[in-house]
Scaffold this motif. Structure first.
Motif, PDB file in Angstrom:
ATOM      1  N   ILE A 138      46.647  36.775  36.466  1.00  0.00           N
ATOM      2  CA  ILE A 138      46.515  36.815  38.105  1.00  0.00           C
ATOM      3  C   ILE A 138      48.086  36.833  39.032  1.00  0.00           C
ATOM      4  CG2 ILE A 138      45.564  37.040  39.864  1.00  0.00           C
ATOM      5  CD1 ILE A 138      42.691  37.351  37.978  1.00  0.00           C
ATOM      6  N   VAL A 139      48.226  37.571  39.847  1.00  0.00           N
ATOM      7  CA  VAL A 139      49.704  37.080  41.084  1.00  0.00           C
ATOM      8  C   VAL A 139      48.877  37.498  42.435  1.00  0.00           C
ATOM      9  CG1 VAL A 139      52.237  37.289  41.272  1.00  0.00           C
ATOM     10  CG2 VAL A 139      51.488  37.043  38.941  1.00  0.00           C
ATOM     11  N   ASN A 140      48.387  36.845  43.368  1.00  0.00           N
ATOM     12  CA  ASN A 140      49.123  37.253  45.007  1.00  0.00           C
ATOM     13  C   ASN A 140      49.146  36.843  45.647  1.00  0.00           C
ATOM     14  OD1 ASN A 140      45.648  37.182  43.399  1.00  0.00           O
ATOM     15  ND2 ASN A 140      45.476  35.549  44.124  1.00  0.00           N
ATOM     16  N   LEU A 141      50.000  37.728  46.163  1.00  0.00           N
ATOM     17  CA  LEU A 141      51.466  37.733  46.961  1.00  0.00           C
ATOM     18  C   LEU A 141      51.137  36.694  47.840  1.00  0.00           C
ATOM     19  CD1 LEU A 141      52.622  39.501  45.046  1.00  0.00           C
ATOM     20  CD2 LEU A 141      53.611  40.076  46.994  1.00  0.00           C
ATOM     21  N   VAL A 142      51.322  35.646  48.609  1.00  0.00           N
ATOM     22  CA  VAL A 142      50.776  35.350  50.273  1.00  0.00           C
ATOM     23  C   VAL A 142      51.880  34.858  50.610  1.00  0.00           C
ATOM     24  CG1 VAL A 142      49.726  33.292  49.223  1.00  0.00           C
ATOM     25  CG2 VAL A 142      51.357  33.295  49.317  1.00  0.00           C
ATOM     26  N   ARG A 180      45.162  32.946  34.166  1.00  0.00           N
ATOM     27  CA  ARG A 180      46.075  31.951  34.948  1.00  0.00           C
ATOM     28  C   ARG A 180      46.336  32.977  36.132  1.00  0.00           C
ATOM     29  NH1 ARG A 180      48.078  30.322  29.949  1.00  0.00           N
ATOM     30  NH2 ARG A 180      48.484  28.436  29.548  1.00  0.00           N
ATOM     31  N   ALA A 181      46.549  31.977  37.185  1.00  0.00           N
ATOM     32  CA  ALA A 181      45.984  32.442  38.162  1.00  0.00           C
ATOM     33  C   ALA A 181      47.964  31.877  39.208  1.00  0.00           C
ATOM     34  CB  ALA A 181      45.407  32.564  39.336  1.00  0.00           C
ATOM     35  N   PHE A 182      48.244  33.019  39.837  1.00  0.00           N
ATOM     36  CA  PHE A 182      50.015  32.304  40.231  1.00  0.00           C
ATOM     37  C   PHE A 182      49.987  33.094  41.950  1.00  0.00           C
ATOM     38  CE2 PHE A 182      50.153  33.093  35.851  1.00  0.00           C
ATOM     39  CZ  PHE A 182      51.080  32.174  35.354  1.00  0.00           C
ATOM     40  N   ALA A 183      50.403  32.341  42.643  1.00  0.00           N
ATOM     41  CA  ALA A 183      50.979  32.839  43.880  1.00  0.00           C
ATOM     42  C   ALA A 183      52.351  33.086  44.468  1.00  0.00           C
ATOM     43  CB  ALA A 183      50.378  31.626  45.398  1.00  0.00           C
ATOM     44  N   VAL A 184      52.727  33.788  44.814  1.00  0.00           N
ATOM     45  CA  VAL A 184      53.748  33.911  44.905  1.00  0.00           C
ATOM     46  C   VAL A 184      54.114  34.606  46.967  1.00  0.00           C
ATOM     47  CG1 VAL A 184      55.569  35.931  44.115  1.00  0.00           C
ATOM     48  CG2 VAL A 184      54.264  35.224  43.138  1.00  0.00           C
ATOM     49  N   ASP A 185      55.383  33.457  46.567  1.00  0.00           N
ATOM     50  CA  ASP A 185      56.024  34.264  48.997  1.00  0.00           C
ATOM     51  C   ASP A 185      57.056  34.873  48.510  1.00  0.00           C
ATOM     52  OD1 ASP A 185      56.937  34.229  51.174  1.00  0.00           O
ATOM     53  OD2 ASP A 185      56.482  32.033  51.500  1.00  0.00           O
ATOM     54  N   PRO A 186      57.399  36.382  48.842  1.00  0.00           N
ATOM     55  CA  PRO A 186      57.947  37.136  48.368  1.00  0.00           C
ATOM     56  C   PRO A 186      59.526  37.390  49.824  1.00  0.00           C
ATOM     57  CG  PRO A 186      56.300  38.116  49.653  1.00  0.00           C
ATOM     58  CD  PRO A 186      55.931  36.875  49.422  1.00  0.00           C
ATOM     59  N   GLY A 242      48.720  29.053  38.813  1.00  0.00           N
ATOM     60  CA  GLY A 242      47.768  27.948  40.486  1.00  0.00           C
ATOM     61  C   GLY A 242      48.634  27.529  41.196  1.00  0.00           C
ATOM     62  N   ARG A 243      50.112  27.294  41.115  1.00  0.00           N
ATOM     63  CA  ARG A 243      50.472  26.883  42.443  1.00  0.00           C
ATOM     64  C   ARG A 243      51.695  27.961  42.420  1.00  0.00           C
ATOM     65  NH1 ARG A 243      51.376  21.924  40.917  1.00  0.00           N
ATOM     66  NH2 ARG A 243      49.717  21.175  39.030  1.00  0.00           N
ATOM     67  N   LEU A 244      52.346  27.778  43.609  1.00  0.00           N
ATOM     68  CA  LEU A 244      53.060  29.227  44.517  1.00  0.00           C
ATOM     69  C   LEU A 244      54.878  29.174  44.253  1.00  0.00           C
ATOM     70  CD1 LEU A 244      53.634  30.276  46.954  1.00  0.00           C
ATOM     71  CD2 LEU A 244      54.285  28.129  48.122  1.00  0.00           C
ATOM     72  N   LEU A 245      54.874  30.342  43.630  1.00  0.00           N
ATOM     73  CA  LEU A 245      56.551  30.655  43.175  1.00  0.00           C
ATOM     74  C   LEU A 245      57.035  31.479  44.690  1.00  0.00           C
ATOM     75  CD1 LEU A 245      54.902  29.619  40.671  1.00  0.00           C
ATOM     76  CD2 LEU A 245      56.617  31.146  39.511  1.00  0.00           C
ATOM     77  N   ARG A 246      58.201  31.457  44.408  1.00  0.00           N
ATOM     78  CA  ARG A 246      58.753  32.570  46.118  1.00  0.00           C
ATOM     79  C   ARG A 246      59.845  33.373  45.307  1.00  0.00           C
ATOM     80  NH1 ARG A 246      60.961  27.219  49.445  1.00  0.00           N
ATOM     81  NH2 ARG A 246      62.092  26.717  47.035  1.00  0.00           N
TER      82      ARG A 246
END
Length: 279
Positions: A138-142, A180-186, A242-246
């Protein structure tokens, strides 16, 4: 063989901008795509683009703030494409500009509902099947305000910080079952959302920094986040769950730094172990 062959991806907010790029990149890697949004014509255009390149996709008109609609959407997706391997929560709203005492309470809350409640709804609908199969991402955009203050953008910032925390909680709850869940800042991308900030009187008054960033040449291509998310879907960055990728990250360097980021608890929205001990 393409990396995502025989997988199914759901992309919310997939009718334009970043979401469309994400859907196209997933399809080019071999995934079957369900494109979700409220505007049928836009998601049908995305589907037509995917099919024009030889991919398979369906358009599912959905309001992510209505859980019954989300449940129905996922039932249709599973029926037509198969169980979901990757969920990308790209939907977003940022319409409440200004200090809290001047924001329309309903508009402010609508931003929170779409950004946070919508992500909860889709994650809730997707998780059980992923857990039963023992795999899924699961990828959540922040975005702006996730890890710092965003003056005059409190609704968006608060909701995106909450999405980051939701990502961490979700990942810590499901990773033992290989979900797994991830956050992505575009990054700052020129989209319909940012165009409204640039053109509206409220945006010009309260968010002048957005125009300045564009004037200074800050304009991240949506394909950067799309390529990163395709990498996430392939398992390349599983160690960073569980972490933020950009979107602005150098993807090869990010891979080289994974062990260090995990060891130092980097890219997370939480206190360090020392700070927690002091609380």
């Amino acid at each position: 063989m393409a990396r995502l062959t025989d997988t199914v991806a759901v992309v919310t907010g997939g009718g334009r901008g970043i979401g469309r790029e994400i859907a196209l990149h997933q399809a080019r890697e071999g995934a079957k795509i369900a494109v979700l949004a409220r505007t049928a014509t836009e998601i049908e255009e995305t589907v037509a683009l995917i099919e024009g390149e030889g991919g398979r996709a369906i358009a599912v008109t959905t309001d992510v703030t209505e859980y019954s609609a989300v449940e129905s959407a996922f039932a249709r997706i599973v029926s037509e494409l198969g169980p979901v391997d990757t969920l990308v929560n790209n939907h977003g709203s940022f319409q409440a500009f200004g200090p809290v005492w001047e924001c329309d309470p309903l508009v402010w809350w609508r931003d929170v509902e779409i950004n946070l409640r919508g992500t909860f709804h889709t994650s809730r609908a997707a998780s059980p099947t992923m857990l039963a199969r023992g795999k899924g991402r699961i990828v959540n955009l922040v975005g702006g305000g996730t890890g710092n203050s965003f003056p005059n953008g409190s609704g968006y910032a608060a909701s995106k910080a909450a999405v980051m925390r939701l990502t961490e909680c979700l990942n810590d709850t499901t990773i033992a079952q290989n979900v797994r869940a991830f956050a992505v800042d575009p990054g700052l991308v020129r989209t319909a959302m940012t165009e409204m900030q640039l053109s509206s009187e409220a945006g010009k008054t309260y968010l002048p920094g957005i125009q300045k960033l564009f004037d200074d040449g800050v304009n991240v291509e949506p394909s950067r986040a799309a390529r990163l998310i395709a990498d996430i879907a392939s398992g390349r960055y599983d160690a960073l769950a569980g972490r933020l990728l950009r979107g602005i990250d150098d993807r090869d360097q990010l891979e080289r730094e994974m062990d260090s980021l995990v060891a130092t608890d980097g890219r997370a929205l939480r206190f360090t172990a020392v700070e927690q001990h002091k609380l």
